[in-house]
Write an enzyme that holds these catalytic residues in place. Structure first.
Site, PDB file in Angstrom:
ATOM      1  CE1 TYR A 139      -3.221  -2.797   0.053  1.00 43.92           C
ATOM      2  CE2 TYR A 139      -3.883  -2.136   2.253  1.00 43.92           C
ATOM      3  CZ  TYR A 139      -4.046  -2.954   1.149  1.00 43.92           C
ATOM      4  OH  TYR A 139      -5.043  -3.900   1.138  1.00 43.92           O
ATOM      5  CE  LYS A 194       2.729 -17.964  -1.076  1.00 44.17           C
ATOM      6  NZ  LYS A 194       2.102 -19.210  -0.566  1.00 44.17           N
ATOM      7  CG  ASP A 226      -0.619 -20.056   1.007  1.00 40.48           C
ATOM      8  OD1 ASP A 226       0.164 -19.725   1.919  1.00 40.48           O
ATOM      9  OD2 ASP A 226      -0.278 -20.816   0.077  1.00 40.48           O
ATOM     10  CG  ASP A 250      -6.867  -4.404   4.282  1.00 46.31           C
ATOM     11  OD1 ASP A 250      -7.864  -4.510   5.034  1.00 46.31           O
ATOM     12  OD2 ASP A 250      -6.872  -3.706   3.257  1.00 46.31           O
ATOM     13  CG  ASP A 254     -11.525  -6.873   6.413  1.00 48.36           C
ATOM     14  OD1 ASP A 254     -11.191  -6.239   7.435  1.00 48.36           O
ATOM     15  OD2 ASP A 254     -11.911  -6.324   5.371  1.00 48.36           O
TER      16      ASP A 254
END
Length: 365
Positions: A139, A194, A226, A250, A254
């Site tokens: 971001y 990752k 993942d 982020d 959620d």
């Protein structure tokens, strides 16, 4: 005596409605504690302001937020309020505050709540915190990406040693204050990345490990992002504190909220060393704006987080007590299930649920 100035940004959509509830709850809690004084000044910022004036947040409003002891935000943004390049204008407020005030850690607690059904089939208790690096990661290039002739678009991930160290240290600090993961009480910080594919995430992990090497009494583990999404559903009681890069944080925060009842219950804090901003994790929900249907719980719980943060910064017992009382009153309303909003299976309005929380505070004054 603790005396605090709060900059409130009610924002867009349901933002003003839930902010009104939160401020009523805050006023009630502070009124019962003579040693606590809280003054709130509201400011106009967000997508509606951008539509009217072309500016989502003025410099004067930013300066008021910078000068305040804390920022309390409702909801900023509307889906169709976008810049020509497609970005929503909510970033003009949220990202400006995060980056300019160095609110480098996004704190997203997730826990099982009384009276709230969850999406999980199992009965394992959920009680962990996602700590999201807030000012770097993918971001960080939000205004610096490239789009060539509408044919090729690129964005660049930014991971620094200093930024990763700061957020990792905050994650370990938080773990040291908690009671450990529900499974066995072990204090644990989980690094989500990752690292098996991208060198940027391998670097994030290496800096995390440097911080972990300096800590005693808190264990570490690593989980690929993942796999993390599967584990959040299958074995959420394995987690205590989770730290991740901006975009991954982020996404998994959620998902975490969805497993315990939804974003309407998800409080959050964006904090740094000097400044703090507190807001619900959900959006502005324009489809129900103005209908008094929004669930105010996430906003109220974010207000409790704000008071707890102020209490820790200033060693203020009154602020800590107010935070605990607001949190407990909200949980009692959820547990009773008599004055909850439609998303929780009830029929109460947003304002009526706020009334119920205020009444709970009054009963325990």
């Amino acid at each position: 005596m603790g005396s605090y100035s709060i900059a409130a940004l009610p924002g867009d959509g349901i933002g003003p409605e839930i902010t009104d509830v939160a401020l009523r709850v805050l006023d009630r809690a502070a009124a019962d504690l003579p040693a606590l004084s809280v003054s709130v000044e509201s400011h106009d910022a967000g997508a509606e302001r951008w539509r009217r004036t072309g500016t989502a947040m003025t410099d004067e409003t930013f300066q008021a937020c910078e000068a305040a002891d804390a920022i309390l935000m409702g909801a900023i943004g509307l889906p169709d309020a976008r810049h020509p390049d497609g970005r929503e204008v909510n970033g003009d407020v949220i990202f400006r505050l995060r980056f300019a005030l160095d609110l480098f850690a996004g704190i997203r607690p997730v826990r099982s709540l009384p009276g709230v059904p969850t999406a999980l089939a199992g009965s394992a208790p959920v009680d962990y915190v996602v700590v999201r690096e807030n000012v770097e990661g993918l971001y960080a290039s939000r205004t610096g990406g490239t789009n060539v002739r509408g044919e090729v678009a690129t964005d660049t991930i930014v991971i620094t040693a200093k930024g990763t160290r700061k957020v990792a240290e905050m994650a370990f600090d938080l773990a040291e204050r908690r009671n450990g993961r529900p499974l066995d009480g072990r204090r644990m910080v989980t690094c989500v990345d990752k690292a098996n594919v991208l060198s940027s995430y391998a670097f994030f992990r290496s800096v995390f490990d440097e911080v972990a090497d300096e800590r005693r009494g808190v264990e570490r583990e690593h989980v690929y992002v993942d796999a993390m999404t599967a584990f959040q559903v299958q074995r959420p009681d394995h987690f205590d504190v989770v730290v991740a890069e901006n975009m991954f944080g982020d996404i998994i925060s959620d998902l975490a909220a969805a497993t315990v009842g939804g974003l309407g219950l998800a409080a959050s804090a964006d904090v740094g060393y000097e400044h703090g901003m507190f807001q619900p994790a959900h959006g502005s929900a324009p489809d129900i704006a103005g209908r008094d249907l929004a669930n105010p719980a996430a906003m109220v719980l974010s207000t409790a987080m704000m008071l707890d943060w102020l209490a820790r910064r200033h060693d203020d017992r009154a602020a800590a007590e107010a935070a605990a009382r607001i949190d407990a009153a909200t949980l009692r309303v959820l547990a009773k299930g008599e004055a909850v909003t439609p998303d929780l299976g009830g029929s109460a309005s947003c304002s009526a649920m706020g009334d119920a929380i205020v009444a709970e505070l009054a009963e325990t004054a």
